[in-house]
Scaffold this motif. Structure first.
Motif, PDB file in Angstrom:
ATOM      1  N   ASN A 173       0.864  -1.187   0.000  1.00  0.00           N
ATOM      2  CA  ASN A 173       0.000   0.000   0.000  1.00  0.00           C
ATOM      3  C   ASN A 173       0.895   1.230   0.000  1.00  0.00           C
ATOM      4  N   PRO A 174       1.381   1.642  -1.164  1.00  0.00           N
ATOM      5  CA  PRO A 174       2.437   2.661  -1.226  1.00  0.00           C
ATOM      6  C   PRO A 174       2.016   4.047  -0.775  1.00  0.00           C
ATOM      7  N   GLU A 175       0.721   4.332  -0.766  1.00  0.00           N
ATOM      8  CA  GLU A 175       0.262   5.643  -0.312  1.00  0.00           C
ATOM      9  C   GLU A 175      -1.204   5.516   0.062  1.00  0.00           C
ATOM     10  N   SER A 176      -1.684   6.456   0.862  1.00  0.00           N
ATOM     11  CA  SER A 176      -3.092   6.427   1.240  1.00  0.00           C
ATOM     12  C   SER A 176      -3.567   7.838   1.531  1.00  0.00           C
ATOM     13  N   TYR A 177      -4.875   8.000   1.365  1.00  0.00           N
ATOM     14  CA  TYR A 177      -5.487   9.305   1.610  1.00  0.00           C
ATOM     15  C   TYR A 177      -6.962   9.081   1.861  1.00  0.00           C
ATOM     16  N   GLN A 178      -7.420   9.485   3.018  1.00  0.00           N
ATOM     17  CA  GLN A 178      -8.834   9.404   3.349  1.00  0.00           C
ATOM     18  C   GLN A 178      -9.443  10.772   3.113  1.00  0.00           C
ATOM     19  N   PHE A 179     -10.081  10.909   1.976  1.00  0.00           N
ATOM     20  CA  PHE A 179     -10.617  12.215   1.596  1.00  0.00           C
ATOM     21  C   PHE A 179     -11.849  12.540   2.426  1.00  0.00           C
ATOM     22  N   ASP A 180     -11.901  13.764   2.907  1.00  0.00           N
ATOM     23  CA  ASP A 180     -13.063  14.239   3.650  1.00  0.00           C
ATOM     24  C   ASP A 180     -14.063  14.816   2.654  1.00  0.00           C
ATOM     25  N   TYR A 181     -15.147  14.080   2.443  1.00  0.00           N
ATOM     26  CA  TYR A 181     -16.136  14.523   1.470  1.00  0.00           C
ATOM     27  C   TYR A 181     -17.013  15.648   2.002  1.00  0.00           C
ATOM     28  N   GLY A 182     -16.872  15.967   3.267  1.00  0.00           N
ATOM     29  CA  GLY A 182     -17.578  17.126   3.816  1.00  0.00           C
ATOM     30  C   GLY A 182     -19.044  16.907   4.065  1.00  0.00           C
ATOM     31  N   GLY A 183     -19.469  15.658   4.225  1.00  0.00           N
ATOM     32  CA  GLY A 183     -20.878  15.389   4.492  1.00  0.00           C
ATOM     33  C   GLY A 183     -21.149  13.900   4.526  1.00  0.00           C
ATOM     34  N   GLN A 184     -22.317  13.542   5.015  1.00  0.00           N
ATOM     35  CA  GLN A 184     -22.728  12.141   5.054  1.00  0.00           C
ATOM     36  C   GLN A 184     -23.091  11.670   3.643  1.00  0.00           C
ATOM     37  N   PRO A 185     -23.118  10.341   3.428  1.00  0.00           N
ATOM     38  CA  PRO A 185     -23.461   9.836   2.090  1.00  0.00           C
ATOM     39  C   PRO A 185     -24.878  10.231   1.673  1.00  0.00           C
ATOM     40  N   LEU A 186     -25.036  10.542   0.409  1.00  0.00           N
ATOM     41  CA  LEU A 186     -26.336  10.828  -0.190  1.00  0.00           C
ATOM     42  C   LEU A 186     -26.715   9.636  -1.057  1.00  0.00           C
ATOM     43  N   ASP A 187     -27.838   9.023  -0.725  1.00  0.00           N
ATOM     44  CA  ASP A 187     -28.318   7.866  -1.480  1.00  0.00           C
ATOM     45  C   ASP A 187     -29.293   8.363  -2.538  1.00  0.00           C
ATOM     46  N   TYR A 188     -28.911   8.275  -3.795  1.00  0.00           N
ATOM     47  CA  TYR A 188     -29.814   8.682  -4.859  1.00  0.00           C
ATOM     48  C   TYR A 188     -29.822   7.636  -5.957  1.00  0.00           C
ATOM     49  N   LEU A 189     -30.761   7.741  -6.836  1.00  0.00           N
ATOM     50  CA  LEU A 189     -30.978   6.777  -7.909  1.00  0.00           C
ATOM     51  C   LEU A 189     -30.747   7.488  -9.227  1.00  0.00           C
ATOM     52  N   TYR A 190     -29.998   6.872 -10.139  1.00  0.00           N
ATOM     53  CA  TYR A 190     -29.697   7.582 -11.382  1.00  0.00           C
ATOM     54  C   TYR A 190     -29.697   6.646 -12.574  1.00  0.00           C
ATOM     55  N   ASP A 191     -29.786   7.264 -13.732  1.00  0.00           N
ATOM     56  CA  ASP A 191     -29.826   6.528 -14.990  1.00  0.00           C
ATOM     57  C   ASP A 191     -29.157   7.388 -16.063  1.00  0.00           C
ATOM     58  N   LEU A 192     -28.481   6.736 -17.011  1.00  0.00           N
ATOM     59  CA  LEU A 192     -27.800   7.415 -18.107  1.00  0.00           C
ATOM     60  C   LEU A 192     -28.398   6.948 -19.430  1.00  0.00           C
ATOM     61  N   VAL A 193     -28.831   7.899 -20.239  1.00  0.00           N
ATOM     62  CA  VAL A 193     -29.484   7.594 -21.510  1.00  0.00           C
ATOM     63  C   VAL A 193     -28.899   8.494 -22.591  1.00  0.00           C
ATOM     64  N   THR A 194     -28.717   7.945 -23.814  1.00  0.00           N
ATOM     65  CA  THR A 194     -28.186   8.741 -24.933  1.00  0.00           C
ATOM     66  C   THR A 194     -29.240   8.890 -26.030  1.00  0.00           C
ATOM     67  N   TYR A 195     -29.208  10.080 -26.681  1.00  0.00           N
ATOM     68  CA  TYR A 195     -30.031  10.385 -27.832  1.00  0.00           C
ATOM     69  C   TYR A 195     -29.148  11.020 -28.902  1.00  0.00           C
ATOM     70  N   ARG A 196     -29.733  11.217 -30.084  1.00  0.00           N
ATOM     71  CA  ARG A 196     -29.065  11.996 -31.121  1.00  0.00           C
ATOM     72  C   ARG A 196     -29.483  13.458 -30.999  1.00  0.00           C
ATOM     73  N   GLY A 197     -28.481  14.346 -31.064  1.00  0.00           N
ATOM     74  CA  GLY A 197     -28.771  15.761 -30.974  1.00  0.00           C
ATOM     75  C   GLY A 197     -29.202  16.337 -32.305  1.00  0.00           C
ATOM     76  N   ILE A 198     -29.457  17.632 -32.313  1.00  0.00           N
ATOM     77  CA  ILE A 198     -29.973  18.312 -33.505  1.00  0.00           C
ATOM     78  C   ILE A 198     -28.993  18.225 -34.667  1.00  0.00           C
ATOM     79  N   GLU A 199     -27.709  18.300 -34.401  1.00  0.00           N
ATOM     80  CA  GLU A 199     -26.693  18.292 -35.452  1.00  0.00           C
ATOM     81  C   GLU A 199     -26.041  16.920 -35.619  1.00  0.00           C
ATOM     82  N   GLY A 200     -26.673  15.880 -35.112  1.00  0.00           N
ATOM     83  CA  GLY A 200     -26.148  14.535 -35.264  1.00  0.00           C
ATOM     84  C   GLY A 200     -25.211  14.099 -34.166  1.00  0.00           C
ATOM     85  N   GLU A 201     -24.930  14.990 -33.237  1.00  0.00           N
ATOM     86  CA  GLU A 201     -24.040  14.641 -32.137  1.00  0.00           C
ATOM     87  C   GLU A 201     -24.777  13.770 -31.123  1.00  0.00           C
ATOM     88  N   THR A 202     -24.011  13.136 -30.233  1.00  0.00           N
ATOM     89  CA  THR A 202     -24.610  12.319 -29.181  1.00  0.00           C
ATOM     90  C   THR A 202     -24.818  13.173 -27.933  1.00  0.00           C
TER      91      THR A 202
END
Length: 845
Positions: free
Chosen positions: A527-556
């Motif tokens: 274990n050559p190095e370690s760091y316990q980052f302080d996230y500055g708050g308790q965990p936030l439990d949320y639900l998420y989803d990632l979806v892709t579409y085609r944009g107006i100019e053909g981009e994603t």
């Protein structure tokens, strides 16, 4: 901060001050340098000028001639003594200072010179102090005499750290010097040092360093130590205020290093206030300004990597090394959804701390710096003075922390007793109480060795009574480790205790396992190095989803939809306000950690609950939001982050993501957006697409009684000669487990029903449709009916009837008769790990 910016800077040695300073002090008031015809005076004047020009050889030659002209002259003997002192010839300097005193017993400066000569000679410190005290008899108001007397006490305290009285006496002498000369150029600095170490009264020291700079703004060392005390006490703002006051008063009279120090204090303050991006910019600006010798201390991987990584890094060319460094730190970013790498900012801070605090006896830092840069602040650090033969356990103070005290208790017999080998070098030894092998289980052979070892150490202690060593004990609970560092030579250079000459193979085997150097080497390999980052708050439990579409100019276009259960927002009763905002971040990086796209948004205001929720109820009380951005096609690691500003709760998740290329001309299908509802809309907004208000269901969990709505888009359909596009859609719902009957009822019209098959594992439906565009968007809802709870896969297959080409997309979802129970029983819901790699979005099937 540290006193090495563009060149390594050695602190002022208390035994050597500039000769010019002495010359200005001791020239008698009735002696004026100038033109004279007296051959003797010409020689004296010339000798003084040569000394002022640091030409001690030339001065010595001239002054020897002066002494030969007037051997009984106190002035000639004094200046010749000064020439020998400048050359480091202590024997000759002592001789001629004594001759000066014999010729003029009231000349206080001669006593000072003799005393300072004694301070450089072995075992003559008592003589030095006696000589200084004799000078006070002849000139009790001479600030310089008190100053050098104080230096003699401090030097003695460094040689005998177990005698705090020397520090107190030195402190008193410096106070007397400052009282007699309030503008003394160095007395306040030395006085402050006596509070800084070994007293560690950093607040008092800081104020006195400030006083020294007020009197002598060009005092580089006082400036460095003022910064050091600010860092050690983490009073970055106080240090900045003091330095800015000095800047306002003295301006350019302060060393240019003050600008660097101010920048570093500002960076540390920003980091302490969680302004990591601003802190990183300040650190990088500072590092860029360093010279070629200093800059690698901040960038070289040898201080944080494994031995194998170091070997690969050292053997690479310059361009490859830079890429290796970038990937190394990017892979350790604790919050990949933000632009700044907080781990790298922490590394800069650690190196800065090591340069300042662990470099007094060795450049760029001693062994403590090596460990500190890798692992940061220990959970407990204790300073103590260890006499040879003394039990280390007797000097430790219980911390009240069960984990820390247990590690020290376990290691009670794994301590170090110092002895002097035949050559006079200080050595350490190892004694282990339980003899638990760090690489395995307890060893009975080691346990049987304890009585013989104890007798050996007892003999070692008897041989070395009186030796005292400044020592430190560092405990890292996460690594179940205690390390010892000893100032072996009393020069401020701390290192692992040295091993004794083992008299038996068994003793050598014990040392090989339990010596702190060996233990540290094992830790660095695994274990050559370690760091316990302080996230500055308790965990936030949320639900998420990632979806892709085609944009107006053909981009994603990538949409990041998430829902936060209201119970996590606390309540207005906590005093954090009636409303809150969500800070959202979405970042895509390739597999070499190159950032391809990122977006940050602040969403709100959102109403906070009036009362705190008693249960982690998913229910329908959700706050849902969408973040979208344009993304180049490819395979990425995605990182998403949401923070609630009121409670400071934060959730960070990572997953692999494939982003399709919608710019091609082949038939293509967007991702499937599962939704809680889809209704026509006559407005615009983040949930509106193609005239439809699509309420996302990022959890993809549906109650039996709820419809499963979904939306999708079809691209690059071929038109026939009539300008119409014709296509067939096959919708299949299948189970992921053997769960029972599937009964689906479609709630919207897709077209003519062609085929419907129904069995225990899947149901399929075929529809034909036509349109006037090469791109179509479709949506529908299905009712689960009496379908059993479980995980399901929705698959859409679209076939262009003009070209007979097909394309498919799938999406998983959950049907349950108790959404709350399903939500609570899913693995990983506790979210005690902030960043979850290679995992589906939390709450998803």
């Amino acid at each position: 901060m540290y006193a090495r910016t563009h060149t390594f800077h050695r602190e002022r040695c208390p035994c050597i001050l500039p000769i010019l300073f002495l010359i200005l002090v001791i020239i008698p008031a009735n002696q004026v340098l100038g033109q004279t015809t007296d051959p003797f005076q010409v020689l004296i004047d010339r000798g003084q000028r040569l000394l002022a020009q640091d030409d001690s050889d030339g001065a010595k030659t001239v002054l020897i001639e002066a002494v030969s002209l007037k051997p009984k002259s106190a002035s000639a003997n004094y200046w010749l003594a000064m020439a020998y002192y400048a050359q480091g010839d202590n024997g000759k300097a002592e001789k001629y200072f004594k001759e000066t005193i014999r010729r003029d017993r009231t000349l206080a400066d001669a006593y000072v010179g003799l005393g300072r000569t004694y301070m450089r000679m072995k075992n003559r410190m008592i003589d030095a102090r006696q000589t200084m005290k004799e000078a006070l008899k002849h000139n009790p108001d001479n600030a310089q005499v008190y100053y050098y007397l104080g230096l003699s006490y401090l030097e003695q305290s460094r040689r005998d750290p177990a005698a705090p009285l020397y520090v107190m006496q030195g402190r008193h002498a410096f106070q007397q010097a400052a009282a007699r000369d309030t503008q003394h150029p160095d007395a306040y600095y030395q006085l402050a040092l006596s509070f800084e170490y070994p007293s560690r009264d950093y607040n008092r020291a800081m104020s006195i360093f400030y006083k020294q700079l007020s009197v002598n703004p060009g005092h580089r060392d006082a400036l460095s130590h003022l910064g050091k005390c600010s860092f050690l006490t983490k009073q970055y703002r106080v240090g900045l205020d003091l330095l800015n006051q000095l800047k306002d008063i003295h301006g350019d009279a302060l060393p240019t290093y003050s600008n660097v120090l101010i920048a570093q204090l500002e960076a540390s303050l920003l980091q302490d206030e969680r302004e990591y991006e601003k802190a990183a910019k300040l650190y990088e600006s500072f590092i860029y300004g360093l010279d070629a010798r200093e800059r690698p201390l901040y960038t070289d991987l040898r201080y944080v990597a494994t031995p194998q990584e170091i070997a690969d890094y050292v053997s690479a060319d310059d361009a490859t090394q830079k890429e290796v460094v970038r990937k190394f730190w990017a892979s350790r970013d604790p919050d990949p959804a933000t632009v700044v790498n907080e781990r790298l900012v922490e590394h800069y801070r650690r190196v800065t701390h090591a340069r300042e605090y662990f470099s007094r006896g060795q450049q760029p830092w001693d062994r403590r710096g090596d460990i500190y840069i890798r692992y940061g602040e220990p959970d407990d650090l204790q300073h103590f003075l260890l006499r040879a033969g003394e039990s280390v356990q007797a000097v430790f103070r219980p911390t009240g922390n069960a984990s820390i005290d247990a590690i020290r208790e376990r290691n009670h017999l794994m301590r170090y007793r110092l002895k002097v080998d035949n050559g006079g070098s200080p050595w350490g030894n190892l004694v282990n109480r339980k003899m638990v092998d760090p690489d395995g289980d307890a060893r009975s052979d080691a346990q049987s060795a304890v009585p013989d070892m104890a007798q050996f150490f007892s003999r070692a202690g008897n041989e070395t009574q009186g030796l005292v060593f400044v020592s430190e004990s560092w405990v890292y609970v996460a690594h179940d480790l205690e390390l010892f560092f000893v100032d072996q030579l009393g020069k401020g250079k701390f290192d692992y205790p040295l091993g004794i000459h083992e008299t038996e193979i068994e003793e050598s085997s014990i040392q090989s396992r339990f010596h702190p150097q060996k233990m540290a080497e094992r830790l660095i390999r695994t274990n050559p190095e370690s760091y316990q980052f302080d996230y500055g708050g308790q965990p936030l439990d949320y639900l998420y989803d990632l979806v892709t579409y085609r944009g107006i100019e053909g981009e994603t276009v990538l949409e990041f939809a998430y829902s936060v259960p209201a119970w996590q927002l606390g309540s207005v009763s906590d005093g954090q306000g009636l409303k809150t905002w969500f800070d959202s971040h979405l970042v895509l990086s390739d597999h070499d950690f190159n950032r391809a796209a990122n977006r940050s948004t602040r969403i709100g205001p959102l109403e906070r609950p009036l009362t705190a929720g008693k249960t982690k109820a998913l229910g329908v009380d959700l706050h849902t939001a969408i973040v979208s951005l344009k993304v180049p096609p490819g395979d990425y690691n995605s990182a998403v982050e949401v923070r609630d500003e009121a409670t400071r709760r934060i959730g960070i998740f990572q997953q692999s993501l494939h982003v399709p290329d919608y710019s091609a001309t082949e038939l293509a299908l967007s991702d499937i957006r599962l939704a809680s509802s889809i209704v026509p809309a006559d407005n615009v907004g983040p949930f509106v697409r193609n005239g439809l208000h699509i309420e996302p269901n990022p959890a993809r969990i549906f109650q039996n009684s709820e419809p499963v709505s979904f939306y999708y888009e079809i691209y690059n359909l071929k038109k026939d000669v009539t300008g119409q596009s014709r296509y067939r859609t096959e919708l299949e719902v299948s189970t992921r487990e053997q769960s029972g009957n599937i009964v689906w009822r479609f709630l919207s019209e897709l077209g003519n029903l062609i085929r419907r098959s129904d069995d225990r594992e899947s149901v399929s439906m075929l529809f034909e449709d036509e349109g006037e565009s090469s791109s179509e968007f479709k949506y529908t809802s299905i009712d689960t009916g009496d379908t059993s709870s479980g995980r399901y896969v929705l698959t859409l297959t679209v076939t262009d009837l003009s070209t007979d080409r097909s394309t498919s997309k799938s999406r998983e979802f959950v049907v349950t008769n108790d959404r709350q129970k399903w939500y609570e029983e899913q693995p990983g819901k506790a979210l005690d790990i902030r960043v979850i790699k290679d995992k589906e979005p939390e709450g998803s099937p």
